[in-house]
Write a protein that holds these residues in place. Structure first.
Motif, PDB file in Angstrom:
ATOM      1  N   HIS A  81      86.860  35.986  48.556  1.00  0.00           N
ATOM      2  CA  HIS A  81      86.343  36.459  47.264  1.00  0.00           C
ATOM      3  C   HIS A  81      86.166  37.976  47.284  1.00  0.00           C
ATOM      4  CE1 HIS A  81      83.726  37.168  43.857  1.00  0.00           C
ATOM      5  NE2 HIS A  81      82.859  37.714  44.691  1.00  0.00           N
ATOM      6  N   HIS A  82      85.559  38.496  48.343  1.00  0.00           N
ATOM      7  CA  HIS A  82      85.338  39.934  48.444  1.00  0.00           C
ATOM      8  C   HIS A  82      86.667  40.696  48.513  1.00  0.00           C
ATOM      9  CE1 HIS A  82      81.014  39.930  48.593  1.00  0.00           C
ATOM     10  NE2 HIS A  82      80.996  39.085  49.601  1.00  0.00           N
ATOM     11  N   LEU A  83      87.624  40.164  49.248  1.00  0.00           N
ATOM     12  CA  LEU A  83      88.939  40.814  49.344  1.00  0.00           C
ATOM     13  C   LEU A  83      89.659  40.792  47.998  1.00  0.00           C
ATOM     14  CD1 LEU A  83      89.984  39.443  52.831  1.00  0.00           C
ATOM     15  CD2 LEU A  83      89.514  41.845  52.256  1.00  0.00           C
ATOM     16  N   ARG A  84      89.525  39.701  47.263  1.00  0.00           N
ATOM     17  CA  ARG A  84      90.131  39.614  45.932  1.00  0.00           C
ATOM     18  C   ARG A  84      89.502  40.670  45.013  1.00  0.00           C
ATOM     19  NH1 ARG A  84      89.314  34.617  44.885  1.00  0.00           N
ATOM     20  NH2 ARG A  84      87.385  34.894  43.725  1.00  0.00           N
ATOM     21  N   THR A  85      88.195  40.865  45.117  1.00  0.00           N
ATOM     22  CA  THR A  85      87.518  41.880  44.309  1.00  0.00           C
ATOM     23  C   THR A  85      88.062  43.272  44.625  1.00  0.00           C
ATOM     24  OG1 THR A  85      85.529  40.524  44.166  1.00  0.00           O
ATOM     25  CG2 THR A  85      85.270  42.878  43.717  1.00  0.00           C
ATOM     26  N   LEU A  86      88.268  43.566  45.907  1.00  0.00           N
ATOM     27  CA  LEU A  86      88.840  44.862  46.301  1.00  0.00           C
ATOM     28  C   LEU A  86      90.255  45.013  45.761  1.00  0.00           C
ATOM     29  CD1 LEU A  86      87.589  45.145  49.996  1.00  0.00           C
ATOM     30  CD2 LEU A  86      86.747  46.409  48.004  1.00  0.00           C
ATOM     31  N   ARG A  87      91.022  43.926  45.808  1.00  0.00           N
ATOM     32  CA  ARG A  87      92.395  43.946  45.289  1.00  0.00           C
ATOM     33  C   ARG A  87      92.396  44.175  43.785  1.00  0.00           C
ATOM     34  NH1 ARG A  87      93.485  39.310  47.657  1.00  0.00           N
ATOM     35  NH2 ARG A  87      93.706  38.195  45.726  1.00  0.00           N
ATOM     36  N   GLU A  88      91.561  43.438  43.066  1.00  0.00           N
ATOM     37  CA  GLU A  88      91.511  43.553  41.607  1.00  0.00           C
ATOM     38  C   GLU A  88      91.023  44.936  41.165  1.00  0.00           C
ATOM     39  OE1 GLU A  88      89.141  40.187  40.473  1.00  0.00           O
ATOM     40  OE2 GLU A  88      90.836  38.801  40.650  1.00  0.00           O
ATOM     41  N   ALA A  89      90.212  45.587  42.000  1.00  0.00           N
ATOM     42  CA  ALA A  89      89.734  46.938  41.695  1.00  0.00           C
ATOM     43  C   ALA A  89      90.781  47.990  42.033  1.00  0.00           C
ATOM     44  CB  ALA A  89      88.439  47.212  42.455  1.00  0.00           C
ATOM     45  N   GLY A  90      91.898  47.563  42.631  1.00  0.00           N
ATOM     46  CA  GLY A  90      92.979  48.489  42.946  1.00  0.00           C
ATOM     47  C   GLY A  90      92.786  49.270  44.230  1.00  0.00           C
ATOM     48  N   LEU A  91      91.829  48.853  45.053  1.00  0.00           N
ATOM     49  CA  LEU A  91      91.540  49.576  46.289  1.00  0.00           C
ATOM     50  C   LEU A  91      92.447  49.195  47.447  1.00  0.00           C
ATOM     51  CD1 LEU A  91      87.691  49.423  45.970  1.00  0.00           C
ATOM     52  CD2 LEU A  91      89.068  51.508  45.973  1.00  0.00           C
ATOM     53  N   VAL A  92      92.959  47.980  47.424  1.00  0.00           N
ATOM     54  CA  VAL A  92      93.816  47.515  48.519  1.00  0.00           C
ATOM     55  C   VAL A  92      95.022  46.773  47.954  1.00  0.00           C
ATOM     56  CG1 VAL A  92      91.915  47.314  50.174  1.00  0.00           C
ATOM     57  CG2 VAL A  92      92.579  45.317  48.846  1.00  0.00           C
ATOM     58  N   ASP A  93      96.068  46.733  48.754  1.00  0.00           N
ATOM     59  CA  ASP A  93      97.232  45.896  48.495  1.00  0.00           C
ATOM     60  C   ASP A  93      97.225  44.791  49.533  1.00  0.00           C
ATOM     61  OD1 ASP A  93      98.392  47.278  46.327  1.00  0.00           O
ATOM     62  OD2 ASP A  93      99.260  48.749  47.694  1.00  0.00           O
ATOM     63  N   ALA A  94      97.821  43.662  49.190  1.00  0.00           N
ATOM     64  CA  ALA A  94      97.868  42.532  50.107  1.00  0.00           C
ATOM     65  C   ALA A  94      99.288  41.990  50.166  1.00  0.00           C
ATOM     66  CB  ALA A  94      96.915  41.435  49.642  1.00  0.00           C
ATOM     67  N   GLU A  95      99.648  41.520  51.356  1.00  0.00           N
ATOM     68  CA  GLU A  95     100.974  40.930  51.560  1.00  0.00           C
ATOM     69  C   GLU A  95     100.832  39.681  52.416  1.00  0.00           C
ATOM     70  OE1 GLU A  95     105.133  41.964  53.869  1.00  0.00           O
ATOM     71  OE2 GLU A  95     103.795  43.603  53.301  1.00  0.00           O
ATOM     72  N   ARG A  96     101.332  38.570  51.891  1.00  0.00           N
ATOM     73  CA  ARG A  96     101.276  37.307  52.641  1.00  0.00           C
ATOM     74  C   ARG A  96     102.447  37.248  53.597  1.00  0.00           C
ATOM     75  NH1 ARG A  96      98.709  32.757  52.751  1.00  0.00           N
ATOM     76  NH2 ARG A  96      97.531  33.156  50.871  1.00  0.00           N
ATOM     77  N   ARG A  97     102.146  36.922  54.850  1.00  0.00           N
ATOM     78  CA  ARG A  97     103.175  36.703  55.873  1.00  0.00           C
ATOM     79  C   ARG A  97     102.855  35.377  56.542  1.00  0.00           C
ATOM     80  NH1 ARG A  97     102.391  42.480  58.586  1.00  0.00           N
ATOM     81  NH2 ARG A  97     102.739  43.710  56.714  1.00  0.00           N
ATOM     82  N   GLY A  98     103.599  34.376  56.175  1.00  0.00           N
ATOM     83  CA  GLY A  98     103.322  33.039  56.696  1.00  0.00           C
ATOM     84  C   GLY A  98     101.983  32.560  56.165  1.00  0.00           C
ATOM     85  N   THR A  99     101.091  32.191  57.076  1.00  0.00           N
ATOM     86  CA  THR A  99      99.781  31.691  56.654  1.00  0.00           C
ATOM     87  C   THR A  99      98.738  32.789  56.526  1.00  0.00           C
ATOM     88  OG1 THR A  99      99.168  31.219  58.937  1.00  0.00           O
ATOM     89  CG2 THR A  99     100.156  29.412  57.681  1.00  0.00           C
ATOM     90  N   TRP A 100      99.061  34.010  56.953  1.00  0.00           N
ATOM     91  CA  TRP A 100      98.085  35.096  56.944  1.00  0.00           C
ATOM     92  C   TRP A 100      98.386  36.119  55.858  1.00  0.00           C
ATOM     93  CZ3 TRP A 100      94.121  33.537  59.371  1.00  0.00           C
ATOM     94  CH2 TRP A 100      94.241  32.766  60.531  1.00  0.00           C
ATOM     95  N   VAL A 101      97.334  36.791  55.429  1.00  0.00           N
ATOM     96  CA  VAL A 101      97.467  37.871  54.453  1.00  0.00           C
ATOM     97  C   VAL A 101      97.051  39.161  55.147  1.00  0.00           C
ATOM     98  CG1 VAL A 101      96.718  38.775  52.227  1.00  0.00           C
ATOM     99  CG2 VAL A 101      96.976  36.305  52.535  1.00  0.00           C
ATOM    100  N   TYR A 102      97.857  40.194  54.952  1.00  0.00           N
ATOM    101  CA  TYR A 102      97.588  41.513  55.536  1.00  0.00           C
ATOM    102  C   TYR A 102      97.176  42.459  54.416  1.00  0.00           C
ATOM    103  CZ  TYR A 102      99.540  39.901  59.895  1.00  0.00           C
ATOM    104  OH  TYR A 102      99.750  39.203  61.055  1.00  0.00           O
TER     105      TYR A 102
END
Length: 115
Positions: A73-94
């Protein structure tokens, strides 16, 4: 225009020098709000300071006494605020920080040194 593009275009002088334009305030306020939570501020610090420039959620979660869904939830909030980008690789997100928005937040808070 996407939220990411809008954030990268917003630019204004430090708030100690001049009033923040309404458009800039509307774009940057969600980022400041997201960082207003202690867990998100720590997560942002871990992501931004990652040696390789990115960090796996598998390395973030154990650093907190919180459940995986709460960290997500906290990581999604950071993503939605435009502070971070995320990339799924297999089962993990970077996660990796978005330097442009961090520079803008820092520039907005810059205060000239005392004379």
């Amino acid at each position: 225009m996407s939220k990411q593009a809008a954030q990268e275009e917003v630019c204004c002088p430090p708030l100690a020098e001049r009033r923040v334009p309404a458009e800039a305030a509307a774009v940057l306020a969600p980022a400041f709000k997201a960082l207003g939570d202690p867990v998100r501020l720590q997560l942002m610090s871990m992501i931004a300071s990652a040696e390789s420039g990115e960090i796996c959620v598998c390395d973030l979660t154990p650093a907190f006494d919180l459940t995986g869904p709460t960290i997500s939830h906290h990581l999604r909030t950071l993503r939605e605020a435009g502070l971070v980008d995320a990339e799924r690789r297999g089962t993990w997100v970077y996660y990796r920080a978005r330097p442009a928005i961090l520079r803008q937040l820092a520039a907005l808070l810059t205060v000239a040194p005392a004379a």
